[in-house]
Every structure is written in structure tokens, then in C-alpha cells.
Scaffold this motif. Structure first.
Motif, PDB file in Angstrom:
ATOM      1  N   LYS A 187       6.599  -1.551  -7.921  1.00 48.53           N
ATOM      2  CA  LYS A 187       6.230  -2.525  -6.888  1.00 48.53           C
ATOM      3  C   LYS A 187       5.441  -1.885  -5.748  1.00 48.53           C
ATOM      4  O   LYS A 187       5.339  -2.445  -4.656  1.00 48.53           O
ATOM      5  CB  LYS A 187       7.471  -3.246  -6.333  1.00 48.53           C
ATOM      6  CG  LYS A 187       8.087  -4.227  -7.318  1.00 48.53           C
ATOM      7  CD  LYS A 187       7.113  -5.322  -7.689  1.00 48.53           C
ATOM      8  CE  LYS A 187       7.697  -6.301  -8.691  1.00 48.53           C
ATOM      9  NZ  LYS A 187       6.737  -7.355  -9.082  1.00 48.53           N
ATOM     10  N   LEU A 188       4.878  -0.712  -6.009  1.00 46.37           N
ATOM     11  CA  LEU A 188       4.009  -0.071  -5.027  1.00 46.37           C
ATOM     12  C   LEU A 188       2.572  -0.535  -5.243  1.00 46.37           C
ATOM     13  O   LEU A 188       2.159  -0.834  -6.368  1.00 46.37           O
ATOM     14  CB  LEU A 188       4.072   1.451  -5.162  1.00 46.37           C
ATOM     15  CG  LEU A 188       5.415   2.126  -4.895  1.00 46.37           C
ATOM     16  CD1 LEU A 188       5.298   3.625  -5.176  1.00 46.37           C
ATOM     17  CD2 LEU A 188       5.876   1.884  -3.467  1.00 46.37           C
ATOM     18  N   LEU A 189       1.813  -0.580  -4.142  1.00 44.33           N
ATOM     19  CA  LEU A 189       0.387  -0.828  -4.272  1.00 44.33           C
ATOM     20  C   LEU A 189      -0.207   0.255  -5.155  1.00 44.33           C
ATOM     21  O   LEU A 189       0.177   1.426  -5.064  1.00 44.33           O
ATOM     22  CB  LEU A 189      -0.260  -0.815  -2.885  1.00 44.33           C
ATOM     23  CG  LEU A 189      -1.695  -1.345  -2.772  1.00 44.33           C
ATOM     24  CD1 LEU A 189      -1.727  -2.855  -2.978  1.00 44.33           C
ATOM     25  CD2 LEU A 189      -2.288  -0.979  -1.411  1.00 44.33           C
ATOM     26  N   ALA A 190      -1.140  -0.123  -6.013  1.00 46.61           N
ATOM     27  CA  ALA A 190      -1.686   0.830  -6.992  1.00 46.61           C
ATOM     28  C   ALA A 190      -2.297   2.059  -6.340  1.00 46.61           C
ATOM     29  O   ALA A 190      -2.251   3.159  -6.893  1.00 46.61           O
ATOM     30  CB  ALA A 190      -2.721   0.127  -7.874  1.00 46.61           C
ATOM     31  N   GLU A 191      -2.870   1.890  -5.148  1.00 50.20           N
ATOM     32  CA  GLU A 191      -3.477   3.007  -4.421  1.00 50.20           C
ATOM     33  C   GLU A 191      -3.123   2.881  -2.946  1.00 50.20           C
ATOM     34  O   GLU A 191      -2.742   1.820  -2.465  1.00 50.20           O
ATOM     35  CB  GLU A 191      -5.006   2.973  -4.553  1.00 50.20           C
ATOM     36  CG  GLU A 191      -5.548   2.965  -5.973  1.00 50.20           C
ATOM     37  CD  GLU A 191      -7.063   2.795  -5.968  1.00 50.20           C
ATOM     38  OE1 GLU A 191      -7.747   3.497  -5.193  1.00 50.20           O
ATOM     39  OE2 GLU A 191      -7.556   1.948  -6.729  1.00 50.20           O
ATOM     40  N   HIS A 192      -3.278   3.982  -2.235  1.00 45.83           N
ATOM     41  CA  HIS A 192      -3.109   3.926  -0.786  1.00 45.83           C
ATOM     42  C   HIS A 192      -4.159   2.963  -0.216  1.00 45.83           C
ATOM     43  O   HIS A 192      -5.308   2.963  -0.659  1.00 45.83           O
ATOM     44  CB  HIS A 192      -3.285   5.316  -0.171  1.00 45.83           C
ATOM     45  CG  HIS A 192      -2.891   5.379   1.269  1.00 45.83           C
ATOM     46  ND1 HIS A 192      -1.579   5.523   1.661  1.00 45.83           N
ATOM     47  CD2 HIS A 192      -3.624   5.297   2.412  1.00 45.83           C
ATOM     48  CE1 HIS A 192      -1.521   5.530   2.985  1.00 45.83           C
ATOM     49  NE2 HIS A 192      -2.744   5.391   3.466  1.00 45.83           N
ATOM     50  N   PRO A 193      -3.790   2.128   0.746  1.00 47.78           N
ATOM     51  CA  PRO A 193      -4.724   1.120   1.267  1.00 47.78           C
ATOM     52  C   PRO A 193      -5.836   1.712   2.135  1.00 47.78           C
ATOM     53  O   PRO A 193      -5.879   1.508   3.349  1.00 47.78           O
ATOM     54  CB  PRO A 193      -3.819   0.186   2.070  1.00 47.78           C
ATOM     55  CG  PRO A 193      -2.672   1.034   2.492  1.00 47.78           C
ATOM     56  CD  PRO A 193      -2.447   1.998   1.361  1.00 47.78           C
ATOM     57  N   ASP A 194      -6.737   2.448   1.500  1.00 47.81           N
ATOM     58  CA  ASP A 194      -7.924   2.942   2.190  1.00 47.81           C
ATOM     59  C   ASP A 194      -9.062   1.944   2.009  1.00 47.81           C
ATOM     60  O   ASP A 194      -9.034   1.090   1.121  1.00 47.81           O
ATOM     61  CB  ASP A 194      -8.349   4.304   1.620  1.00 47.81           C
ATOM     62  CG  ASP A 194      -7.301   5.375   1.891  1.00 47.81           C
ATOM     63  OD1 ASP A 194      -6.715   5.357   2.994  1.00 47.81           O
ATOM     64  OD2 ASP A 194      -7.061   6.200   0.995  1.00 47.81           O
ATOM     65  N   GLU A 195     -10.086   2.099   2.832  1.00 48.56           N
ATOM     66  CA  GLU A 195     -11.213   1.158   2.782  1.00 48.56           C
ATOM     67  C   GLU A 195     -11.907   1.181   1.426  1.00 48.56           C
ATOM     68  O   GLU A 195     -12.405   0.153   0.954  1.00 48.56           O
ATOM     69  CB  GLU A 195     -12.215   1.478   3.894  1.00 48.56           C
ATOM     70  CG  GLU A 195     -13.294   0.415   4.038  1.00 48.56           C
ATOM     71  CD  GLU A 195     -14.267   0.758   5.151  1.00 48.56           C
ATOM     72  OE1 GLU A 195     -15.135  -0.079   5.420  1.00 48.56           O
ATOM     73  OE2 GLU A 195     -14.168   1.851   5.727  1.00 48.56           O
ATOM     74  N   ASP A 196     -11.926   2.323   0.783  1.00 48.21           N
ATOM     75  CA  ASP A 196     -12.597   2.443  -0.512  1.00 48.21           C
ATOM     76  C   ASP A 196     -11.676   2.099  -1.689  1.00 48.21           C
ATOM     77  O   ASP A 196     -12.089   2.166  -2.839  1.00 48.21           O
ATOM     78  CB  ASP A 196     -13.129   3.869  -0.691  1.00 48.21           C
ATOM     79  CG  ASP A 196     -14.214   4.205   0.326  1.00 48.21           C
ATOM     80  OD1 ASP A 196     -14.935   3.272   0.738  1.00 48.21           O
ATOM     81  OD2 ASP A 196     -14.324   5.386   0.710  1.00 48.21           O
ATOM     82  N   SER A 197     -10.440   1.735  -1.375  1.00 42.17           N
ATOM     83  CA  SER A 197      -9.489   1.430  -2.430  1.00 42.17           C
ATOM     84  C   SER A 197      -9.861   0.123  -3.125  1.00 42.17           C
ATOM     85  O   SER A 197     -10.412  -0.796  -2.517  1.00 42.17           O
ATOM     86  CB  SER A 197      -8.078   1.311  -1.840  1.00 42.17           C
ATOM     87  OG  SER A 197      -7.182   0.747  -2.774  1.00 42.17           O
ATOM     88  N   SER A 198      -9.519   0.042  -4.407  1.00 45.05           N
ATOM     89  CA  SER A 198      -9.758  -1.190  -5.173  1.00 45.05           C
ATOM     90  C   SER A 198      -8.465  -1.963  -5.382  1.00 45.05           C
ATOM     91  O   SER A 198      -8.388  -2.820  -6.265  1.00 45.05           O
ATOM     92  CB  SER A 198     -10.379  -0.850  -6.532  1.00 45.05           C
ATOM     93  OG  SER A 198      -9.490  -0.026  -7.290  1.00 45.05           O
ATOM     94  N   ALA A 199      -7.450  -1.683  -4.541  1.00 44.62           N
ATOM     95  CA  ALA A 199      -6.136  -2.297  -4.736  1.00 44.62           C
ATOM     96  C   ALA A 199      -6.046  -3.707  -4.174  1.00 44.62           C
ATOM     97  O   ALA A 199      -5.035  -4.384  -4.357  1.00 44.62           O
ATOM     98  CB  ALA A 199      -5.049  -1.421  -4.117  1.00 44.62           C
ATOM     99  N   GLY A 200      -7.083  -4.142  -3.453  1.00 47.14           N
ATOM    100  CA  GLY A 200      -7.107  -5.529  -2.999  1.00 47.14           C
ATOM    101  C   GLY A 200      -6.732  -5.760  -1.560  1.00 47.14           C
ATOM    102  O   GLY A 200      -6.747  -6.904  -1.090  1.00 47.14           O
ATOM    103  N   VAL A 201      -6.371  -4.724  -0.820  1.00 47.53           N
ATOM    104  CA  VAL A 201      -6.013  -4.905   0.586  1.00 47.53           C
ATOM    105  C   VAL A 201      -7.273  -5.218   1.391  1.00 47.53           C
ATOM    106  O   VAL A 201      -8.246  -4.460   1.338  1.00 47.53           O
ATOM    107  CB  VAL A 201      -5.324  -3.645   1.151  1.00 47.53           C
ATOM    108  CG1 VAL A 201      -5.071  -3.800   2.650  1.00 47.53           C
ATOM    109  CG2 VAL A 201      -4.022  -3.383   0.418  1.00 47.53           C
TER     110      VAL A 201
END
Length: 343
Positions: A187-201
Motif C-alpha cells: 500500500k505504498l506509493l510506487a515511487e517517492h512523490p518527486d516531480e519527475d515521478s510517474s506515481a500520479g501525485v
């Protein structure tokens, strides 16, 4: 208070509810978590009753703390992202359409809900007639907005409006097809919520920082969020005032408060409907031309409480019809009775 206990008494209460709803000129739909549950959505602690959170000794209240967004961003954004994905993937149950049909037949109506799933809007209810007083999952905002008063004081109405308008401009509404990438096992976000992340944040275009849900969390004192939520709350209060005025001046006005799936554990909606009943009765009593009602379905002010909770006394209890049932099942039966009465 009329209470549906045995089967015969329950059916009697459902018929009274149907008659009252047919006669109502004004309708307030007050919905809690139990109404969303009929769509298959989990309520409160059930949201966190999964292995991934239990292994970390993380509770629902922990996940809903604003501080978690900074302290454990992958956990917090994974949680809110999972909620967003679930609410978008879930189809609102039939009860929304039933209630919408009833609302459309009234002179005046409004929805007041603690639910953040956005299912009233998803079901076609116009936003201007819905008060989601805890916010909505598809609205996100900067977590570090500062409120600069235009004239150095928050005293004037114009200044307050300017501040709220400035906050509104910073709200981002995520499209329904948006999805967060969340590891379903942890249940963790797939990646750290960085601007370049593709996790959707979503990120703020100005600050380049991740946005937060525009949802009132536990111990949440974020003033820009409160300003944002106050738009719908003020609109609802203005509507309530017009209902009270109609009750005071129009003998034919009939006001039903339809309370759906509101438990006593998180009593915000129940408390609101109690205050509404109290204020509406006071205004109705000022109408000199109104005749006293002789039956509940003829009451000028009636609260219909549909909840799995057992009947309990609270403010306005003597003007409450309690139906102990899941909301959807009761709504289906009431709607069928209403159709029968019309024919």
C-alpha cells in the motif's frame, strides 16, 4: 420518535416515510459513511484493516493525520492514492438515483454529507446543491499556502471573499481517469512523490511541491483548506435559511430531513440534522396560518433516519422516524411504496 422494530412496524414506518416524502416541498439529504457502504466502500477503521497497515501497527487515524504526508510520504500518498483509485473505480449504488429523482420533484433541496468519495457528483447531483463538508477526494491543493489579507484585516466581507477566491484558484481537480500507482501488497506509493515521478501525485505548478488532498483530516487546522471548504458550507447555510423562512411564511411548506447511513461513532451529520430540526421547528411555529399536524406524514418538519444503529434519543428525537435498515434497501422499498401511492 416512531421506530421500525418488528417487520409489521418496519413496514408501517416505511409507508409513513413514503407519504411524508411525497408531501415534502423541501428536502435535505444528509448522508454518512453508511450510505457509501452500500456501494461496497469500507467505512472508517475497515479502510485500514488490511495486512499492510496492521504489520506496521498503523491505524486509520494515523493515516488521516496531515503530518503523515511529510513524515511518511510514500505511506500517506499511497493511502490517499488507494482511496482515490477505489472511489473512482466504484460505481455509486442505485440509491443515489432514487434520491436524485426525489430531489428533482421538490421545490427546494440540498445534500449535506461527510463522505469524501464524490459519489453524489458522480451520480449527477449539481455541485452547487451538494455540501461535502470534509472535502472531496478528487480535489487537491498546495500544502504550504499562505493567506495574505489584502487590506491587513480579515474584518471585511470583501477581504474574506478575496482570500477564499485566491485559495479556490489553487485547487486542482483530478480527472476521473487519473490513477495513482500504488503497490497493492504494501500500500505504498510506487515511487517517492518527486516531480519527475510517474506515481500520479499532482504537483503545484508554482512551488513544484506535491499537492495534498483538499480533505479535512484529523487535527487538521490548515486555514487555506478551511477557507476552501467554507464556500460549500456557506452556500448550504444560505439554503437552510431560505427553508426556515418558507416554513415561517408558507403554511403549505413541508420539510423532510432524510438522514442516510449516519452512525453515532462519527456523529457530525447526526448533530447537524438535530440542529436543523430544532431551528426548522422554531421557524415553523411562527407561521400563524399553519394547522397542527395530526400524523407524522403530515408534519411540517420530519427527520427520517435510516441507519443500522438502534434508535436512540437525541435533540429532535420526538420529530424523528427511525428505520433500522441499510440505506439502499429502505430507499428501494420507500420508492416502490411512493410509486404505488401515486397510482
Amino acid at each position: 420518535m416512531m421506530t421500525g422494530g418488528g417487520e409489521a412496524q418496519q413496514l408501517s414506518c416505511l409507508r409513513v416515510a413514503a407519504k411524508a416524502l411525497l408531501k415534502a416541498t423541501h428536502l435535505l439529504v444528509a448522508a454518512g459513511a453508511g450510505f457509501s457502504a452500500d456501494s461496497g466502500l469500507p467505512c472508517y477503521d475497515a479502510i485500514a484493516s488490511i495486512q499492510a497497515y496492521q504489520e506496521q501497527d498503523i491505524s486509520y487515524s494515523d493515516l488521516c493525520m496531515p503530518s503523515m504526508l511529510e513524515a511518511k510520504p510514500r505511506l500517506a500518498y499511497g493511502f490517499w492514492g488507494s482511496c482515490f483509485n477505489l472511489y473512482q473505480d466504484t460505481t455509486p449504488h442505485e440509491g443515489y438515483a432514487i434520491v436524485k429523482k426525489w430531489c428533482d420533484s421538490k421545490d427546494s433541496w440540498h445534500v449535506y454529507t461527510s463522505n469524501v468519495d464524490g459519489h453524489f457528483l458522480k451520480s449527477g447531483f449539481p455541485a452547487e446543491s451538494v455540501c461535502e463538508f470534509h472535502g472531496r477526494i478528487d480535489e487537491w491543493m498546495p500544502a504550504d499556502l499562505s493567506i495574505d489579507d489584502q487590506d491587513g484585516s480579515h474584518e471585511s466581507a470583501n477581504s474574506e471573499d478575496l482570500v477564499r477566491s485566491a485559495v479556490q484558484k489553487r485547487i486542482t481537480t483530478l480527472p476521473r481517469q487519473h490513477r495513482f500507482k500504488v503497490d497493492e501488497e504494501t500500500k505504498l506509493l510506487a515511487e517517492h512523490p518527486d516531480e519527475d515521478s510517474s506515481a500520479g501525485v499532482p504537483f503545484d505548478a508554482e512551488t513544484k511541491r506535491p499537492l495534498r488532498p483538499a480533505i479535512l483530516m484529523f487535527e487538521d487546522r490548515y486555514e487555506p483548506l478551511l477557507k476552501h471548504l467554507s464556500f460549500a458550507q456557506d452556500r448550504y447555510q444560505r439554503w437552510e435559511a431560505t427553508v426556515e423562512e418558507d416554513l415561517r411564511t408558507q403554511a403549505a411548506a413541508r420539510f423532510v430531513i432524510l438522514e442516510l447511513g449516519c452512525g453515532s461513532r462519527v456523529p457530525a451529520v447526526r448533530m447537524e440534522t438535530s440542529w436543523v430540526v430544532r431551528d426548522a421547528l422554531a421557524k415553523a411555529a411562527e407561521c400563524d396560518s399553519a394547522q397542527p399536524s395530526i400524523s407524522p406524514e403530515d408534519a411540517r418538519v420530519l427527520r427520517i433516519r435510516i441507519s443500522l444503529d438502534s434508535a436512540e434519543s437525541d435533540a429532535g428525537a420526538e420529530h424523528t422516524l427511525h428505520i433500522q435498515s441499510r440505506a439502499l434497501a429502505a430507499l428501494r422499498t420507500i420508492d416502490a411504496i411512493m410509486q404505488e401511492l401515486r397510482s
